[in-house]
Design an enzyme around this catalytic site. Structure first.
Site, PDB file in Angstrom:
ATOM      1  N   GLY A  85       6.062  -8.949  -1.849  1.00 13.07           N
ATOM      2  CA  GLY A  85       4.902  -9.889  -1.283  1.00 13.07           C
ATOM      3  C   GLY A  85       3.908 -10.051  -2.323  1.00 13.07           C
ATOM      4  O   GLY A  85       3.513 -11.328  -2.509  1.00 13.07           O
ATOM      5  N   LYS A 122       1.854  -0.196  -8.690  1.00 15.30           N
ATOM      6  CA  LYS A 122       2.438  -1.384  -8.530  1.00 15.30           C
ATOM      7  C   LYS A 122       1.571  -2.610  -8.761  1.00 15.30           C
ATOM      8  O   LYS A 122       1.758  -3.528  -9.480  1.00 15.30           O
ATOM      9  CB  LYS A 122       3.331  -1.351  -7.458  1.00 15.30           C
ATOM     10  CG  LYS A 122       4.227  -2.424  -7.111  1.00 15.30           C
ATOM     11  CD  LYS A 122       5.418  -2.078  -6.212  1.00 15.30           C
ATOM     12  CE  LYS A 122       5.154  -1.810  -4.792  1.00 15.30           C
ATOM     13  NZ  LYS A 122       4.604  -3.049  -3.945  1.00 15.30           N
ATOM     14  N   SER A 123       0.437  -2.355  -7.968  1.00 16.95           N
ATOM     15  CA  SER A 123      -0.652  -3.411  -7.842  1.00 16.95           C
ATOM     16  C   SER A 123      -1.012  -3.894  -9.316  1.00 16.95           C
ATOM     17  O   SER A 123      -1.003  -5.173  -9.397  1.00 16.95           O
ATOM     18  CB  SER A 123      -1.726  -3.226  -7.114  1.00 16.95           C
ATOM     19  OG  SER A 123      -1.339  -3.178  -5.778  1.00 16.95           O
ATOM     20  N   LYS A 169       4.668  -6.007   6.894  1.00 21.13           N
ATOM     21  CA  LYS A 169       4.947  -5.540   5.562  1.00 21.13           C
ATOM     22  C   LYS A 169       6.340  -5.631   5.288  1.00 21.13           C
ATOM     23  O   LYS A 169       7.152  -6.565   6.080  1.00 21.13           O
ATOM     24  CB  LYS A 169       4.456  -4.129   5.536  1.00 21.13           C
ATOM     25  CG  LYS A 169       2.852  -3.985   5.627  1.00 21.13           C
ATOM     26  CD  LYS A 169       2.125  -4.589   4.416  1.00 21.13           C
ATOM     27  CE  LYS A 169       0.547  -4.440   4.673  1.00 21.13           C
ATOM     28  NZ  LYS A 169      -0.143  -5.457   3.488  1.00 21.13           N
ATOM     29  N   ASP A 188      -1.139   0.899   2.577  1.00 17.46           N
ATOM     30  CA  ASP A 188       0.260   1.197   2.301  1.00 17.46           C
ATOM     31  C   ASP A 188       0.718   2.499   2.611  1.00 17.46           C
ATOM     32  O   ASP A 188       1.693   3.041   2.425  1.00 17.46           O
ATOM     33  CB  ASP A 188       0.629   0.950   0.754  1.00 17.46           C
ATOM     34  CG  ASP A 188       0.498  -0.570   0.519  1.00 17.46           C
ATOM     35  OD1 ASP A 188       0.904  -1.259   1.377  1.00 17.46           O
ATOM     36  OD2 ASP A 188       0.482  -0.991  -0.747  1.00 17.46           O
ATOM     37  N   ARG A 199      -0.613  -7.373 -11.873  1.00 19.21           N
ATOM     38  CA  ARG A 199      -1.873  -8.080 -12.085  1.00 19.21           C
ATOM     39  C   ARG A 199      -1.711  -8.183 -13.605  1.00 19.21           C
ATOM     40  O   ARG A 199      -2.139  -9.039 -14.282  1.00 19.21           O
ATOM     41  CB  ARG A 199      -2.801  -7.721 -11.657  1.00 19.21           C
ATOM     42  CG  ARG A 199      -3.030  -7.920 -10.148  1.00 19.21           C
ATOM     43  CD  ARG A 199      -3.974  -6.780  -9.367  1.00 19.21           C
ATOM     44  NE  ARG A 199      -4.404  -7.231  -7.913  1.00 19.21           N
ATOM     45  CZ  ARG A 199      -3.558  -6.941  -6.918  1.00 19.21           C
ATOM     46  NH1 ARG A 199      -2.446  -6.372  -7.203  1.00 19.21           N
ATOM     47  NH2 ARG A 199      -3.916  -7.355  -5.938  1.00 19.21           N
ATOM     48  N   ARG A 206       8.488 -13.011   5.758  1.00 18.26           N
ATOM     49  CA  ARG A 206       6.983 -12.545   5.756  1.00 18.26           C
ATOM     50  C   ARG A 206       6.227 -13.853   5.595  1.00 18.26           C
ATOM     51  O   ARG A 206       6.617 -14.701   5.147  1.00 18.26           O
ATOM     52  CB  ARG A 206       6.959 -11.787   4.205  1.00 18.26           C
ATOM     53  CG  ARG A 206       7.615 -10.475   4.532  1.00 18.26           C
ATOM     54  CD  ARG A 206       7.423  -9.409   3.528  1.00 18.26           C
ATOM     55  NE  ARG A 206       5.863  -9.070   3.682  1.00 18.26           N
ATOM     56  CZ  ARG A 206       5.351  -8.022   2.735  1.00 18.26           C
ATOM     57  NH1 ARG A 206       6.065  -7.764   1.647  1.00 18.26           N
ATOM     58  NH2 ARG A 206       4.172  -7.777   2.912  1.00 18.26           N
ATOM     59  N   SER A 256      -7.064  -8.988   3.138  1.00 15.45           N
ATOM     60  CA  SER A 256      -5.733  -8.796   2.126  1.00 15.45           C
ATOM     61  C   SER A 256      -5.984  -8.995   0.833  1.00 15.45           C
ATOM     62  O   SER A 256      -6.466 -10.064   0.644  1.00 15.45           O
ATOM     63  CB  SER A 256      -4.661 -10.088   2.949  1.00 15.45           C
ATOM     64  OG  SER A 256      -3.898 -10.491   1.906  1.00 15.45           O
ATOM     65  N   GLN A 270      -4.153  -9.411  -1.507  1.00 15.52           N
ATOM     66  CA  GLN A 270      -3.031 -10.247  -1.874  1.00 15.52           C
ATOM     67  C   GLN A 270      -3.639 -11.617  -1.715  1.00 15.52           C
ATOM     68  O   GLN A 270      -3.535 -12.492  -2.504  1.00 15.52           O
ATOM     69  CB  GLN A 270      -1.515 -10.358  -1.170  1.00 15.52           C
ATOM     70  CG  GLN A 270      -0.875  -8.942  -1.555  1.00 15.52           C
ATOM     71  CD  GLN A 270       0.659  -8.886  -0.793  1.00 15.52           C
ATOM     72  OE1 GLN A 270       0.905  -9.477   0.025  1.00 15.52           O
ATOM     73  NE2 GLN A 270       1.250  -7.707  -1.379  1.00 15.52           N
TER      74      GLN A 270
HETATM   75  C1  S3P Z   1      -1.237  -5.456  -2.466  1.00 17.16           C
HETATM   76  C2  S3P Z   1      -2.064  -5.624  -1.162  1.00 17.16           C
HETATM   77  C3  S3P Z   1      -1.693  -5.088  -0.073  1.00 17.16           C
HETATM   78  C4  S3P Z   1      -0.393  -4.173  -0.238  1.00 17.16           C
HETATM   79  C5  S3P Z   1       0.563  -4.474  -1.047  1.00 17.16           C
HETATM   80  C6  S3P Z   1      -0.044  -4.518  -2.207  1.00 17.16           C
HETATM   81  C7  S3P Z   1      -1.593  -6.023  -3.800  1.00 17.16           C
HETATM   82  O1  S3P Z   1      -0.797  -6.351   0.750  1.00 17.16           O
HETATM   83  O2  S3P Z   1      -0.051  -3.883   1.221  1.00 17.16           O
HETATM   84  O3  S3P Z   1       1.662  -3.461  -1.068  1.00 17.16           O
HETATM   85  O4  S3P Z   1      -0.975  -5.557  -4.588  1.00 17.16           O
HETATM   86  O5  S3P Z   1      -2.415  -6.729  -3.594  1.00 17.16           O
HETATM   87  P1  S3P Z   1      -1.952  -6.884   1.602  1.00 17.16           P
HETATM   88  O6  S3P Z   1      -3.289  -7.299   0.852  1.00 17.16           O
HETATM   89  O7  S3P Z   1      -1.620  -8.229   2.290  1.00 17.16           O
HETATM   90  O8  S3P Z   1      -2.666  -6.146   2.869  1.00 17.16           O
END
Ligand code: S3P
Length: 437
Positions: A94, A21-22, A341, A314, A26, A122, A166, A168
Site C-alpha cells: 500500500g 520499511k517506510s 490494512k 501497524d 521513501r 484497498r 494517514s 501514506q
Molecule cells: C505507512 C503508513 C501507514 C502504515 C503503513 C506504512 C507509511 O499507513 O500502516 O504500513 O510508510 O507511510 P497509513 O498512513 O495509511 O495509516
C-alpha cells in the site's frame, strides 16, 4: 506456506532487525528523483521494497546493489523518469502504491500501478480525490487498484485537510507537490509518521510543520544524500512482545528507529507494565535511533489511549496479543483504519485469538480483549504478514502446538523472521501450504 509453532520461550539475546520499511521505500523514491547520487545503507530487502526498487529501475533509474542492504542510486533528477515498458506491479505494498501515485501523477508519461489480490481490494480514493483536485487525471477500478495515471497534466499545489490520519496520503500529496505549481499545504487530524518530511528536508527541500499543518514550498529540487535506514520498530515489536511474554529474558534490539511519530507501541506497552528501556539514543542522520532493552514483565490490561493510535498504527496485532496475555480487560478504540490494512486486522486478530481460547469482542472501530491463556489450534493469517507474526508470538506461549496458515507474506516486511525467531528460542517449523503436522 504455514508455520507450525510449538510452546517455547525466548531466551536472553542481543539482536538486530531488518531495515525500516517506510524509510526504505521513501529513500528509493526520493533518491530516484534527486539530483546526484544517494547511498542507502540498512535497506530493507523485503518484497514490498523490492517491488518499489524494480519499479524505479523500470522507469530508467540506475540503482546498483552493492549488497542486499546497500544501494547506490544515480538520481534521475526531477524530470528524469522514463515511461516504463509495462504496468508497475507493486505486489502487496500500500505504501508503494499510494506514494508512487503522488510521485507519478505529475509526470509526462502515462502509467498503470497494479498489485496483488490484497492490494487490489484497498481504498485508493483517499489519494485519487486530492490528486484530482491538484489537476491529476487518474482512472481506478471503482476506487481500488489498478490505477492508471495520465501524463502531461499540470498540477497545482492545494490546501488539503486529510479526512483520515494517514502518512501514506500525506506523503502522496507531498510527492505530488514536488511537481506542482505553487505551494502544497496539508493538515493532519492526528500526528502520523513524518519520515517523508524529514527526508525531504535532508535532501534540501523547504518543508515546514506547524500546528498540524505541513507546508511544502513551490519548485523544490532534491539533492541526493546518504541515508542510513534504522531497524524497523514495527518488526522489533514482535521480538519485544516475545521477550515480554518469556519467563525471565532480557533482550537487546540494537539500532532501531524510535522516531516519536512511530513509537506509540512503546508507550502502550509501558502503560501495560512492560519493562522497556531505550539505550544509546542517537541521531546520526535525520532519524532518531536507539537500542531497545526489553525484560520479561507481567502485563496488565486497561483502556488504550486513542491518541496513540496513529503513532502505533501497524503494531495493533502485537498489542492484541499483549492484551490477550495480560491480566484484566483491554479496550481498543478509534482503530477503524485497521479494517483497511493488508487484511481487516480487527477481524483477523479477533478470529485468531478466539480460536486460541481468548475472548475478543469487536465493534466497528474497536475491540475488547479479555486476558487469558492461549490454547493450541489452527489459525489463519489472512495473508497478512503482521497477523502471521503476531500469532506466532502468541503461539509460543500456547499450551499446545499452533499451525498458522498462509504466512508467505512475512517476506514482505521481515525476511528471515522464522530463522531469527528460532535462533532466539522459538520452536518454529516452516511447512508447505496445507501440510498437516
Ligand atoms: C505507512 C503508513 C501507514 C502504515 C503503513 C506504512 C507509511 O499507513 O500502516 O504500513 O510508510 O507511510 P497509513 O498512513 O495509511 O495509516
Amino acid at each position: 506456506m504455514d508455520f507450525l509453532v510449538n510452546p517455547s520461550l525466548l531466551h536472553s539475546a542481543t539482536v538486530a532487525v531488518p531495515g525500516d520499511k517506510s524509510i526504505s521505500h521513501r529513500a528509493l523514491m526520493l533518491g530516484s528523483i534527486a539530483e546526484g547520487s544517494t547511498k542507502i545503507t540498512g535497506f530493507l530487502a523485503g518484497e514490498d521494497c523490492l517491488a518499489t526498487l524494480a519499479a524505479f529501475r523500470a522507469m530508467g533509474v540506475r540503482i546498483d546493489a552493492r549488497d542486499s542492504t546497500t544501494l547506490l542510486i544515480d538520481g534521475a533528477g526531477r524530470g528524469g523518469l522514463l515511461k516504463p515498458g509495462s504496468d508497475l506491479d507493486l505486489g502487496n505494498s500500500g505504501t508503494a502504491m499510494r506514494l508512487m501515485c503522488g510521485l507519478l501523477a505529475g509526470q509526462a508519461f502515462d502509467c498503470t500501478l497494479k498489485g496483488d489480490a490484497s492490494l487490489s481490494t484497498r481504498p485508493m480514493n483517499r489519494v485519487v480525490d486530492p490528486l484530482v483536485k491538484m489537476g491529476a487525471r487518474i482512472d481506478s477500478n471503482s476506487g481500488k487498484p489498478p490505477l492508471t495515471l495520465y501524463g502531461g497534466q499540470t498540477l497545482r499545489g492545494i490546501e488539503y485537510r486529510l479526512p483520515v490520519a494517514s502518512a501514506q496520503v500525506k506523503s502522496c500529496l507531498l510527492l505530488a507537490g514536488l511537481y506542482a505549481q505553487g505551494e502544497t499545504r496539508i493538515f493532519e487530524p492526528a500526528i502520523t509518521r513524518d519520515h517523508t518530511e524529514r527526508m525531504l528536508r535532508a535532501m534540501g527541500a523547504d518543508v515546514e510543520t506547524t500546528s498540524g499543518w505541513i507546508q511544502l514550498a513551490a519548485s523544490q529540487l532534491l539533492t541526493g544524500t546518504a541515508i542510513e535506514v534504522p531497524g524497523d520498530l514495527s518488526s522489533a515489536a514482535f521480538i519485544m512482545l516475545a521477550a515480554l511474554l518469556a519467563d525471565d529474558a532480557e533482550v537487546l534490539i540494537e539500532g532501531v528507529g524510535v522516531n516519536p511519530t512511530r513509537s506509540g507501541v512503546i508507550d502502550v506497552l509501558r502503560g501495560m507494565g512492560a519493562d522497556i528501556e531505550l539505550l544509546n539514543c542517537r541521531e546520526p542522520g535525520f532519524e532518531p535511533i536507539a537500542d531497545i532493552r526489553v525484560r520479561s514483565s507481567r502485563l496488565v490490561g486497561g483502556p488504550v489511549d486513542p491518541g496513540l493510535v496513529s503513532l502505533a498504527i501497524d503494531e495493533f496485532p502485537v498489542l492484541f496479543v499483549a492484551a490477550a496475555a495480560a491480566s484484566g480487560v483491554t479496550r481498543f478504540s478509534g482503530i477503524g483504519e485497521l479494517r483497511v490494512k493488508e487484511s481487516d486486522r480487527i477481524a483477523a486478530m479477533a478470529s485468531g485469538l478466539r480460536t486460541m481460547g481468548i475472548q475478543v469482542d469487536e465493534t466497528a472501530d474497536g475491540a475488547t480483549v479479555v486476558g487469558g491463556t492461549f490454547a493450541g489450534g489452527e489459525v489463519d493469517s489472512y495473508g497478512d504478514h503482521r497477523i502471521a507474526m503476531a500469532l506466532t508470538i502468541a503461539a509460543m506461549s500456547a499450551s499446545g502446538p499452533v499451525t498458522i496458515r498462509d504466512v508467505d507474506t512475512v517476506a514482505t516486511s521481515y525476511p528471515g523472521f522464522a530463522d531469527q525467531m528460532t535462533e532466539i528460542g522459538a520452536s518454529l517449523r516452516i511447512l508447505p501450504a496445507g501440510a498437516t503436522a
